[in-house]
Design a protein around this motif. Structure first.
Motif, PDB file in Angstrom:
ATOM      1  N   GLN A 187      86.043  17.963  80.500  1.00 51.94           N
ATOM      2  CA  GLN A 187      86.495  17.990  79.108  1.00 51.94           C
ATOM      3  C   GLN A 187      87.764  18.821  78.963  1.00 51.94           C
ATOM      4  OE1 GLN A 187      83.205  19.472  76.818  1.00 51.94           O
ATOM      5  NE2 GLN A 187      82.001  17.599  77.068  1.00 51.94           N
ATOM      6  N   ASP A 188      87.878  19.872  79.768  1.00 54.68           N
ATOM      7  CA  ASP A 188      89.020  20.777  79.640  1.00 54.68           C
ATOM      8  C   ASP A 188      90.260  20.298  80.381  1.00 54.68           C
ATOM      9  OD1 ASP A 188      87.455  22.436  78.082  1.00 54.68           O
ATOM     10  OD2 ASP A 188      86.951  23.793  79.727  1.00 54.68           O
ATOM     11  N   ILE A 189      90.069  19.709  81.591  1.00 54.94           N
ATOM     12  CA  ILE A 189      91.256  19.367  82.386  1.00 54.94           C
ATOM     13  C   ILE A 189      91.318  17.917  82.841  1.00 54.94           C
ATOM     14  CG2 ILE A 189      91.554  21.734  83.201  1.00 54.94           C
ATOM     15  CD1 ILE A 189      90.380  20.862  85.906  1.00 54.94           C
TER      16      ILE A 189
ATOM     17  N   GLN B 141      90.463  15.668  87.892  1.00 56.78           N
ATOM     18  CA  GLN B 141      90.784  17.064  88.167  1.00 56.78           C
ATOM     19  C   GLN B 141      89.498  17.854  88.406  1.00 56.78           C
ATOM     20  OE1 GLN B 141      92.034  15.139  85.809  1.00 56.78           O
ATOM     21  NE2 GLN B 141      94.237  15.422  85.664  1.00 56.78           N
ATOM     22  N   ALA B 142      88.471  17.541  87.611  1.00 55.18           N
ATOM     23  CA  ALA B 142      87.170  18.201  87.811  1.00 55.18           C
ATOM     24  C   ALA B 142      86.609  17.869  89.185  1.00 55.18           C
ATOM     25  CB  ALA B 142      86.185  17.766  86.713  1.00 55.18           C
TER      26      ALA B 142
ATOM     27  N   ASN C 227      80.613  20.295  85.828  1.00 57.78           N
ATOM     28  CA  ASN C 227      81.693  19.321  85.999  1.00 57.78           C
ATOM     29  C   ASN C 227      82.059  18.656  84.678  1.00 57.78           C
ATOM     30  OD1 ASN C 227      81.782  19.826  88.720  1.00 57.78           O
ATOM     31  ND2 ASN C 227      80.544  18.069  89.277  1.00 57.78           N
ATOM     32  N   SER C 228      81.056  18.398  83.858  1.00 60.22           N
ATOM     33  CA  SER C 228      81.313  17.785  82.564  1.00 60.22           C
ATOM     34  C   SER C 228      82.180  18.699  81.703  1.00 60.22           C
ATOM     35  CB  SER C 228      79.992  17.481  81.861  1.00 60.22           C
ATOM     36  OG  SER C 228      80.211  16.881  80.615  1.00 60.22           O
ATOM     37  N   ARG C 229      81.866  19.980  81.720  1.00 61.38           N
ATOM     38  CA  ARG C 229      82.676  20.954  80.954  1.00 61.38           C
ATOM     39  C   ARG C 229      84.099  21.040  81.517  1.00 61.38           C
ATOM     40  NH1 ARG C 229      82.793  21.666  76.723  1.00 61.38           N
ATOM     41  NH2 ARG C 229      83.732  23.711  76.934  1.00 61.38           N
ATOM     42  N   ILE C 230      84.223  21.091  82.836  1.00 66.04           N
ATOM     43  CA  ILE C 230      85.548  21.128  83.454  1.00 66.04           C
ATOM     44  C   ILE C 230      86.313  19.864  83.097  1.00 66.04           C
ATOM     45  CG2 ILE C 230      86.830  21.148  85.641  1.00 66.04           C
ATOM     46  CD1 ILE C 230      84.448  22.717  86.848  1.00 66.04           C
TER      47      ILE C 230
ATOM     48  N   THR D 279      88.723  14.280  84.282  1.00 64.04           N
ATOM     49  CA  THR D 279      87.624  13.948  85.182  1.00 64.04           C
ATOM     50  C   THR D 279      88.007  14.039  86.646  1.00 64.04           C
ATOM     51  OG1 THR D 279      86.790  12.483  83.457  1.00 64.04           O
ATOM     52  CG2 THR D 279      85.855  12.209  85.637  1.00 64.04           C
TER      53      THR D 279
END
Length: 141
Positions: free
Chosen positions: A26-28, A32-33, A21-24, A30
């Motif tokens: 960072q990309d899109i 959204q994750a 979730n942390s990686r997601i 919080t």
């Protein structure tokens, strides 16, 4: 033994989910994750339900509405965990999360909240929680 295995599996998945979730996040973002995670969790649970087909279908009408909202806490868990991991790291986040979880379950047991049987806590249980808190504090040093 089966309960311990499932508890270990759940704990491992909490950590893996937090990192993913942390990686997601960072990309899109919080929230959204949290949305992606809740949606994929729903799809996985639905798939398992369709394969296993256990439980009572009509029993959902007997569940108190407060308890039906329990899944909504997942969005807050994910948001909080993703935010914390970004600020304080995975180990300290998960350690702190587990202490918060244990603290609330401790209060739930002592007070008999949510219809659980009241449990008497003795000195060893208080010492155990204190040691966990001390362990997380030491991790942060």
């Amino acid at each position: 033994m089966k309960g311990i295995i499932f508890a270990l599996l759940g704990g491992a998945c909490i950590t893996l989910q937090g990192v993913a979730n942390s990686r997601i996040g960072q990309d899109i973002g919080t929230w959204q994750a949290a949305t992606v995670t809740q949606f994929t969790g729903f799809l996985m649970a639905l798939l398992i339900l369709l394969i296993v087909r256990d439980g009572k279908r009509g029993g959902i009408r007997q569940v108190k509405p407060l308890y039906l909202a329990g899944g909504a806490f997942g969005a807050i868990v994910i948001f909080s965990e993703v935010t914390a991991i970004g600020q304080i790291g995975v180990t300290f986040t998960i350690g702190t999360l587990l202490i918060a979880q244990l603290g609330l379950t401790f209060l739930t047991d002592i007070n008999g909240w949510f219809g659980v049987a009241k449990q008497k806590m003795k000195l060893p249980q208080f010492i155990g929680i204190a040691l966990m808190v001390a362990g997380v504090v030491i991790l942060k040093l």
